[in-house]
Structures are given as C-alpha cells and as structure tokens.
Design a protein around this motif. Structure first.
Motif, PDB file in Angstrom:
ATOM      1  N   SER A  19       0.831  -1.212   0.000  1.00 11.39           N
ATOM      2  CA  SER A  19       0.000   0.000   0.000  1.00 11.39           C
ATOM      3  C   SER A  19       0.858   1.251   0.000  1.00 11.39           C
ATOM      4  O   SER A  19       0.453   2.305   0.465  1.00 11.39           O
ATOM      5  CB  SER A  19      -0.905  -0.004   1.233  1.00 11.39           C
ATOM      6  OG  SER A  19      -0.085   0.005   2.390  1.00 11.39           O
ATOM      7  N   GLY A  20       2.098   1.117  -0.554  1.00 15.59           N
ATOM      8  CA  GLY A  20       3.023   2.249  -0.584  1.00 15.59           C
ATOM      9  C   GLY A  20       2.762   3.170  -1.776  1.00 15.59           C
ATOM     10  O   GLY A  20       1.700   3.117  -2.406  1.00 15.59           O
ATOM     11  N   SER A  40      -3.167  -5.493   1.913  1.00 22.29           N
ATOM     12  CA  SER A  40      -2.272  -4.804   2.846  1.00 22.29           C
ATOM     13  C   SER A  40      -2.187  -5.590   4.148  1.00 22.29           C
ATOM     14  O   SER A  40      -3.098  -6.349   4.495  1.00 22.29           O
ATOM     15  CB  SER A  40      -2.811  -3.392   3.106  1.00 22.29           C
ATOM     16  OG  SER A  40      -2.115  -2.806   4.173  1.00 22.29           O
ATOM     17  N   ARG A  41      -1.105  -5.381   4.917  1.00 23.01           N
ATOM     18  CA  ARG A  41      -1.014  -6.014   6.226  1.00 23.01           C
ATOM     19  C   ARG A  41      -1.916  -5.284   7.209  1.00 23.01           C
ATOM     20  O   ARG A  41      -2.288  -5.803   8.237  1.00 23.01           O
ATOM     21  CB  ARG A  41       0.445  -5.955   6.722  1.00 23.01           C
ATOM     22  CG  ARG A  41       1.388  -6.843   5.936  1.00 23.01           C
ATOM     23  CD  ARG A  41       2.809  -6.524   6.271  1.00 23.01           C
ATOM     24  NE  ARG A  41       3.083  -5.100   6.051  1.00 23.01           N
ATOM     25  CZ  ARG A  41       4.122  -4.450   6.551  1.00 23.01           C
ATOM     26  NH1 ARG A  41       5.010  -5.090   7.262  1.00 23.01           N
ATOM     27  NH2 ARG A  41       4.286  -3.172   6.316  1.00 23.01           N
ATOM     28  N   LYS A  90      -4.762   1.810   5.910  1.00 20.26           N
ATOM     29  CA  LYS A  90      -4.326   2.240   4.574  1.00 20.26           C
ATOM     30  C   LYS A  90      -5.482   2.564   3.632  1.00 20.26           C
ATOM     31  O   LYS A  90      -5.277   3.209   2.611  1.00 20.26           O
ATOM     32  CB  LYS A  90      -3.440   1.163   3.937  1.00 20.26           C
ATOM     33  CG  LYS A  90      -2.219   0.794   4.761  1.00 20.26           C
ATOM     34  CD  LYS A  90      -1.207   1.936   4.754  1.00 20.26           C
ATOM     35  CE  LYS A  90      -0.011   1.687   5.655  1.00 20.26           C
ATOM     36  NZ  LYS A  90       0.898   0.692   5.171  1.00 20.26           N
ATOM     37  N   ALA A 121       6.176   6.071  -9.854  1.00 24.54           N
ATOM     38  CA  ALA A 121       4.855   6.246  -9.245  1.00 24.54           C
ATOM     39  C   ALA A 121       4.213   7.529  -9.780  1.00 24.54           C
ATOM     40  O   ALA A 121       3.023   7.594 -10.037  1.00 24.54           O
ATOM     41  CB  ALA A 121       4.999   6.317  -7.727  1.00 24.54           C
ATOM     42  N   ASN A 142      12.601  -2.511  -8.117  1.00 17.80           N
ATOM     43  CA  ASN A 142      13.899  -2.024  -8.569  1.00 17.80           C
ATOM     44  C   ASN A 142      14.926  -2.256  -7.477  1.00 17.80           C
ATOM     45  O   ASN A 142      14.563  -2.506  -6.331  1.00 17.80           O
ATOM     46  CB  ASN A 142      13.821  -0.526  -8.872  1.00 17.80           C
ATOM     47  CG  ASN A 142      13.167  -0.278 -10.211  1.00 17.80           C
ATOM     48  OD1 ASN A 142      13.444  -0.985 -11.178  1.00 17.80           O
ATOM     49  ND2 ASN A 142      12.288   0.704 -10.276  1.00 17.80           N
ATOM     50  N   VAL A 197       7.422  -5.604  -9.865  1.00 21.00           N
ATOM     51  CA  VAL A 197       7.640  -4.213 -10.299  1.00 21.00           C
ATOM     52  C   VAL A 197       8.871  -3.611  -9.639  1.00 21.00           C
ATOM     53  O   VAL A 197       9.140  -2.421  -9.776  1.00 21.00           O
ATOM     54  CB  VAL A 197       6.408  -3.330  -9.954  1.00 21.00           C
ATOM     55  CG1 VAL A 197       5.156  -3.851 -10.617  1.00 21.00           C
ATOM     56  CG2 VAL A 197       6.206  -3.219  -8.441  1.00 21.00           C
ATOM     57  N   PHE A 209       4.021   3.279  -4.811  1.00 17.56           N
ATOM     58  CA  PHE A 209       3.815   2.661  -6.120  1.00 17.56           C
ATOM     59  C   PHE A 209       2.440   2.005  -6.184  1.00 17.56           C
ATOM     60  O   PHE A 209       1.719   2.156  -7.171  1.00 17.56           O
ATOM     61  CB  PHE A 209       4.928   1.639  -6.396  1.00 17.56           C
ATOM     62  CG  PHE A 209       4.972   1.208  -7.837  1.00 17.56           C
ATOM     63  CD1 PHE A 209       5.631   1.972  -8.787  1.00 17.56           C
ATOM     64  CD2 PHE A 209       4.335   0.044  -8.246  1.00 17.56           C
ATOM     65  CE1 PHE A 209       5.659   1.589 -10.115  1.00 17.56           C
ATOM     66  CE2 PHE A 209       4.361  -0.345  -9.573  1.00 17.56           C
ATOM     67  CZ  PHE A 209       5.030   0.417 -10.515  1.00 17.56           C
ATOM     68  N   PHE A 243       9.029  -4.259  -1.623  1.00 17.85           N
ATOM     69  CA  PHE A 243      10.467  -4.359  -1.879  1.00 17.85           C
ATOM     70  C   PHE A 243      10.938  -5.811  -1.809  1.00 17.85           C
ATOM     71  O   PHE A 243      10.375  -6.614  -1.054  1.00 17.85           O
ATOM     72  CB  PHE A 243      11.250  -3.498  -0.883  1.00 17.85           C
ATOM     73  CG  PHE A 243      11.185  -2.031  -1.211  1.00 17.85           C
ATOM     74  CD1 PHE A 243      11.951  -1.509  -2.240  1.00 17.85           C
ATOM     75  CD2 PHE A 243      10.339  -1.181  -0.507  1.00 17.85           C
ATOM     76  CE1 PHE A 243      11.890  -0.161  -2.560  1.00 17.85           C
ATOM     77  CE2 PHE A 243      10.282   0.170  -0.819  1.00 17.85           C
ATOM     78  CZ  PHE A 243      11.051   0.676  -1.851  1.00 17.85           C
TER      79      PHE A 243
END
Ligand code: NAP
Length: 488
Positions: free
Chosen positions: A35-36, A57-58, A63, A148, A115, A113, A38, A91
């Motif tokens: 839920s960040g 989401s956790r 969120k 994003a 990086n 997705v 991105f 991540f």
C-alpha cells in the motif's frame, strides 16, 4: 558496443502495441500487494483505466483512506483470492514475508515491479528471486521503469514504454494487454533472463552521455590551460601584469568555441575514418573496430555538446561589453588617443574582419541549432531518412565549413605575427583548425568522382576480391563454368 552486444539482434525487442490479437482487458479485477507509493499510484491508474482493483495490505484499515474509493483495500490473503493477476508492489527484502500466501497464490500471475538500489545488486534478478519463492506462480517482470509519478499523471507526461519479460508467453501477453489499456506501450523484452537488464535500466545515469561528456570536459581542460598560459600567466611572467580577472569570462569564452569547434569536427571524423576503412578493405561487410563503433554511436551526443558550448560562447560574447574591465579599457584607449591627438581610429580591414566574423558565427550557431533540434526523437521521427540525412550530414558539414570560416576570420593574420607566439605557443585558433581542416580535406577528397564512385559501390554491397561465377562457351560449343575476381 562490445562484441557480445553485437551478437544480439538489433530488432530483438518488439513492441506489442497494435497487436490485433490483444483484446481490451478493462473490467478485469487486478490485485495489488502493498500500500506504498507505487501501489497507490498503480491502483489510481488501474481504476482510471476501468479495472476493478483489490489491494492487499497487512493493515487495510489504516491504509484504506489512501486509496480511491473504487479500490477495495483488504488483507493480503483476501485480496489474492479475488484475482488471478497480482502486482507485487513490495520491496525485494520483504518478498519472503509473503511466503504464507504461497497456497492462495498458486497458479496466479505475479507482476514483479521492483527495482534495486545498485546496478547488478543481487546475483539473481528480483523477478527470478520471486519466481524461486513461488514456483507454483507465473512471474512477469514489468512496470519497474515507470515511476509512481508517471503512473499517477497517466502515460501522457512520462516515458510511455513498459518493458516486460517472462518465460510464459500467455502471462506476458496478459500483462501487455493491461499496460496497453492503461495507456502505456508494452515492449516485449523476451524471457525472464532479461529481468536483470530491465532492473538495471532505472539505475543508469545517462549512459550514452558518459564518453561524450568526458571528451568535452577533457578538451575544455586542455584548451582552458593553454589559454590561461597565453592570456594570464605569460603577461604576468613577462611584464608583471596581473590579468587574473580574465579567467571567469575571457579565458572561458576563448575556450568554449575551441571545444565546440573541435567537438563538431569529431562528429564527422568517425565517418571519414569509416569510409577510409571501407575503401581500404574494399567491403562494407567487415566490422569496424570497437572504438570506432562506439564513436559512431556517440555522434549525436558529441554534436549536442558542441551546440551547448557554441550557445554558451554566444552568450558570453554578448556579455563582453557589459564588463567593467571593458569599460575601463575603452576609456583608457580614448584618453590615449586624445593625448596622442589621434582623430581617426577607423581601421577598414579590422571593421570588415569583425563584421564577417560575427555574421559567419551567427550562421554557424543557427545551423548547429537546426542540427540539435532535428536530433530530438520527436522531430527526427517526423523526417524521412533522406531529410534526416540531408540535415545531419550535408547541413552539418556546411556548419563545420562555416565554423572554420568563423575561426579563420577570428584569427586572420595572427598566425603570422610573431608577437602572438607566447612562450613559443601558437595562437589557440591555429590548434583548433587541425582536426576540422583534416575532416574537410578528407570530405573533399572523397567527393572526387573516382573515389566517390568506388565508395558508393562498396556501400551498395560491392566487394573487392569477391569471386563470382561466370559461364564461358568452350571450343566444343559447350558452356563451362569457373570463378573470377569481381575486383575489376
Ligand atoms: P513503499 O512506499 O515503501 O511501499 C512498500 C509497501 O510494501 C508498504 O507500503 C507495505 O504495505 C508493503 N509491505 C509488504 N510487506 C512488507 C514488509 N514485510 N515490510 C514492509 N513493507 C511491506 O515502496 P514503494 O515506493 O511503493 O515501492 C514498492 C515497490 O515498487 C518496490 O519494489 C519498488 O522498487 C517498486 N517501484 C517503485 C517505484 C516508485 O516510484 N515508488 C517505481 C518503480 C518501482 P502494507 O503495509 O500495506 O503491507
């Protein structure tokens, strides 16, 4: 380009855009884990593109307010159950925390997705790592080259390409379809082994500009030192005159045109060397050495840096009369003339030299601007090959010739004045003429009909020493075949 790179097909990465077999996917439910930043941008873009979105989401309660009301925010396991396509917006370091979901994720498509923070950070790509954690899932690498911000603002403002790779063609097609509906251009990068390359792309800082920038800086440093010795150090040592004030503007302004002019000639020099090699080997099918290959590929950046230096030189030159030192010098000259009772200071030759010098310089800058503008992809794409080649090759060469005239009218007869040789160092402009004049001379030689024709034949596929089959009638009237050299 390394030999390894050359082994890859040039058109290996095909755009999936416009593929008639791709059907609109809007309406489908897409899952997003995380839920960040991105995840939020992705959810907004998906909702705007007509997809149903379920976010895992956790902590869904906390969120939910961050997402558009059309998106459902729930626990990770709940979200995963509701869809077959899940974007993993988490991540790499936290992938292992998703292992509890392995059973519900089985058989589904996971889009990696992620990086890295460094180029080739891990032994295996993030996507391959995700695939190893979830062997029952199909992993597709994609969307990592889109920020994003680009996702939120739509595909209009940012780069439209979304690079995709996977070992599963069907899954890759599904994700390409979703990207296309979102307004992006999916680009098929092949199988999962390309994931590492795709993950490195956002971390690269202007890779094509490295060599040209170092080249420009190197040239700047050399010419700057040379001009500093001539304009500041020499007067101090020989006459104890302090001319340090010249460094910020005068020395820089005599250095910039040198760099610009030499860089412009370096755009055309590799073409001359390539033609020499083709004439020498008598074929266009023999590979150029790697350094020449690299050089040919960096011509656009070298040309743009040449334009940048020329534009700076123009701006510095316009500011020259604004300087206080210039005003003092003008008044000093006027006073001297008054003391010497000199009425007429008009030097016809100097007046003409200056008029021609400035006019030719403006034309050269105008042509360089045209070259720079047409090298932009959006403009270059609107030109056909003949138009592009005419501007970049013919007009570019004319710009080099006009820049040479600009340099020659600037230098005028100074090369023959012994007072101009400071510490036996010739005036800077004589040094800058070396490479451009060589290029111009070579181009003139190549335009001689005998050489031009041979070069033209080589570029159309003719080869020196290539054997061709011929057929001759024998004494008996029968035809016999043999081989001869086409090098006639
Ligand atoms: P972020 O803002 O830090 O969000 C990461 C999310 O991961 C958290 O909001 C969290 O959501 C979730 N998560 C799941 N398990 C986690 C755990 N064990 N510990 C911590 N968080 C956990 O990062 P981001 O910028 O959205 O980036 C997410 C992924 O997208 C990364 O792989 C990044 O490389 C990639 N990416 C980002 C951008 C960008 O512009 N931001 C661009 C391209 C690619 P919950 O708390 O709701 O579970």
């Amino acid at each position: 380009m390394s030999r390894g790179d050359m082994a890859k097909p040039l058109l290996g990465h095909q755009s999936i855009e416009g593929d008639p077999s791709i059907t609109p996917a809007a309406g489908r439910t897409i899952g997003v884990l995380g839920s960040g930043d991105f995840a939020r941008s992705l959810a907004i873009r998906l909702v705007c593109s007509g997809f149903k979105v379920v976010v895992g989401s956790r902590n869904p309660k906390r969120k939910a307010g961050l997402f558009p009301s059309a998106a459902e925010v729930t626990f990770q396991a709940e979200a995963v159950k509701k869809t077959d396509v899940i974007f993993v917006a988490v991540f790499r370091e936290h992938y292992s925390t998703l292992c509890d979901l392995a059973d519900v994720l089985a058989g589904k498509i996971l889009v990696d997705v992620s990086n890295n923070t460094e180029i080739n950070h891990h032994k295996e790509s993030n996507a391959e790592y995700l695939a190893s954690l979830f062997p029952a899932c199909t992993v597709v690498k994609g969307f990592n080259v889109v920020s994003a911000w680009t996702l939120q603002s739509g595909a209009r403002d940012g780069n439209k390409q979304v690079l995709i790779c996977s070992n599963n063609q069907e899954a890759k097609r599904t994700i390409a379809e979703i990207a296309q509906v979102m307004g992006f251009t999916p680009v098929d990068m092949g199988c999962m082994s390309s994931a590492r390359e795709i993950e490195n792309i956002p971390l690269r800082l202007l890779p094509a500009w490295k060599i040209p920038t170092f080249l420009a800086l190197g040239l700047f440093l050399c010419f700057f030192t040379y001009n500093l010795i001539r304009q500041v150090i020499h007067p101090y040592i020989m006459e104890q005159k302090k001319k340090l004030y010249k460094i910020p503007i005068e020395v820089v302004n005599t250095t910039l045109p040198c760099v610009s002019y030499v860089m412009l000639s370096l755009v055309y020099l590799p073409g001359v060397l390539a033609a020499c090699l083709q004439l020498y080997y008598g074929t266009k099918y023999r590979r150029f050495p790697d350094w020449l290959d690299q050089w040919l590929q960096h011509r656009k950046q070298i040309g743009l840096l040449s334009f940048f230096c020329a534009a700076l030189h123009a701006m510095y030159s316009l500011c020259l009369p604004m300087r206080r030192s210039h005003r003092y010098q003008l008044i000093e000259t006027a006073v001297k003339q008054a003391v010497e009772k000199k009425m007429n200071i008009w030097v016809e030759e100097e007046v003409w030299r200056m008029e021609i010098y400035i006019s030719v310089g403006i034309i050269a800058l105008g042509l360089l601007s045209l070259l720079a503008i047409t090298s932009l992809p959006s403009i270059a794409n609107s030109l056909n090959w003949r138009e592009f080649s005419f501007i970049q090759s013919t007009l570019g060469f004319i710009a080099l010739v006009i820049s040479t005239l600009h340099t020659l009218t600037y230098g005028w007869s100074r090369a023959f004045d012994e007072n101009q040789y400071k510490f036996y160092l010739p005036p800077t402009y004589t040094l800058t003429l070396l490479v451009p004049c060589t290029v111009i001379l070579a181009k003139i030689i190549f335009s001689l009909p005998c050489i031009h024709q041979r070069l033209l034949r080589i570029r159309r596929g003719w080869e020196k020493g290539r054997y061709v089959k011929f057929v001759l009638p024998s004494a008996t009237g029968e035809y016999s075949s043999g081989e001869t050299s086409s090098n006639v």
